[in-house]
Design an enzyme around this catalytic site. Structure first.
Site: not given
Ligand code: DGY
Length: 435
Positions: A27, A32, A34, A83, A110, A177, A179, A360, A403
């Site tokens: 990342y 946002n 975060d 990314y 977010q 958030g 996902d 998630w 994470e």
């Molecule tokens: C990702 O790319 O996995 C992010 O969570 C998107 O915000």
């Protein structure tokens, strides 16, 4: 090195001179929600730096047009090719509202944690242990942030609940958030898979067993492109977007944010704004019972297109106490705690879609533990609140600052040296240990 020193070192390593990466590589920009949690962590040892985090976040706030007040999920303050999807993919350059803002952004938002985090930062700055300079700085920063926070909450209510139902809608799983939560499986089935080529980058950083599958990416890319094709016009999007969900996570976080915003507005003399937010809070309080699941004894999300409950027990539905909603989630949380040893999984382990390693769909997220625990404490469920904190602390000491974590083994998963995990430790655990 103590855990506190390790946590501070993580924020410093991820610092890019005013904003903090969640973790390098995976990342590489400013995210946002975060940013708000990370600011809480900075606040424990460098208050000036903490306020900068939010200044940088609000550099990306859109101004004017139908998205006035919008704050994106990602601010692309600097270039990076590690990314996907990067800034060119979102198509927001030159969109109405982006003229003159300080950075390029994505086109979805977010969960709006900011008002609550700003209030917690303000409360810390008001403590006797803060210097006069820190207190003066905090006052100035809160005064500058307040109109921006109000504009952001107005955006949510205006663009995502134009009919005043009390329950805002989101238009993209990344916006929640959370996902790839199994709660989004049903609504995502109605979204076509994109046929255009694209190259994921996440699998170069983290094992595929911990990340969403290709079928998920095909659909989230479709929705990103759909948003762009509608010119980011909220009215058009709500008329035609194939994915529209009342996410209990966003609804709870927005509600708590508005309650905290009212308190700040009252303290800083923004009487009209406080009254306006109070009306919204009332509306949501009156509507949210439609999201109560008699099956799982907690709140759940809803498909806003079909009106069907997405009857999936996720940790987002345990934020009811944090939001100040009437539904009592205390006894449900006791069951969750009896089922897994390491804090609260993102999806209840007895649910058929539970996957302990995958993002998630099962893993524990420490900042969510913090929000749920704080909410339980507010509602007087002290035993459960303390138990969650105890288990979170144990997880930090056995596995460090990942994470997310396997709720069954306690193993750290996903990105390493993670900023909001470190910040959660600093704000919620390290301080409390000192008492
Ligand atoms: C990702 O790319 O996995 C992010 O969570 C998107 O915000």
């Amino acid at each position: 090195m103590s855990l506190q020193d390790q946590a501070r070192a993580i924020l410093m390593v991820n610092d890019r001179g005013g904003y903090t990466l969640p973790t390098d590589g995976l990342y590489p920009f400013q995210w946002n929600w975060d940013a708000s949690v990370t600011a809480l962590g900075w606040m424990t040892f460098d208050q000036k730096r903490a306020w900068e985090e939010l200044r940088w976040l609000f550099k990306g706030q859109w101004r004017g047009g139908p998205n006035d007040g919008f704050v994106a999920q990602i601010n692309f303050h600097a270039e990076s090719d590690t990314y996907f999807p990067g800034p060119d993919e979102w198509g927001t350059d030159g969109a109405i509202g982006t003229q003159g803002i300080g950075t390029r952004t994505s086109s979805i938002s977010q969960p709006p944690l900011h008002a609550t985090m700003v209030r917690w930062m303000w409360m810390r700055a008001c403590k006797a242990s803060s210097s006069t300079d820190e207190q003066d700085l905090a006052k100035k920063e809160v005064m500058e942030l307040l109109p921006r926070l109000v504009a952001h909450h107005r955006w949510w209510y205006r663009a995502r609940d134009p009919k005043n139902t009390g329950l805002v809608v989101n238009i993209h799983p990344w916006e929640t958030g959370m996902d790839n939560s199994p709660a989004w499986d049903e609504p995502l089935r109605h979204v076509p898979e994109t046929t255009r080529p694209y190259a994921r980058r996440d699998l170069g950083h983290v094992d595929a067993s911990m990340r969403p599958p290709k079928s998920f990416y095909d659909r989230v890319v479709y929705l990103m492109d759909f948003n762009r094709a509608q010119g980011f016009d909220p009215e058009k999007i709500l008329r035609t977007c194939p994915y529209q969900v009342n996410d209990i996570g966003i609804i709870s976080i927005l509600q708590r944010g508005s309650v905290d915003l009212i308190a700040l507005c009252e303290e800083f003399g923004l009487v009209t704004e406080a009254r306006e937010m109070a009306q919204r809070v009332q509306l949501t309080r009156a509507s949210v019972n439609a999201l109560w699941s008699p099956v799982w004894h907690q709140y759940v999300s809803r498909n806003a297109i079909t009106g069907q409950l997405l009857d999936v027990p996720t940790s987002a539905g345990l934020l009811g106490a944090y939001a100040g909603f009437d539904g009592d989630v205390g006894s449900t949380i006791r069951h969750w705690l009896a089922e897994t040893p390491y804090g609260l999984p993102s999806t209840r382990s007895t649910y058929v879609g539970f996957e302990p390693l995958r993002y998630w769909r099962g893993p524990v997220w420490q900042h969510i533990n913090m929000l749920i625990s704080v909410g339980l404490q507010d509602q007087g469920h002290n035993i459960e609140a303390l138990e969650i904190r105890r288990r979170s602390e144990q997880l930090f000491s056995v596995a460090g600052f990942h994470e997310y974590y396997d709720p069954l083994s306690g193993k750290g998963l996903g990105g390493k040296t993670f900023s909001w995990t470190a910040a959660t430790y600093l704000h919620w655990i390290a301080d409390w240990k000192k008492k």
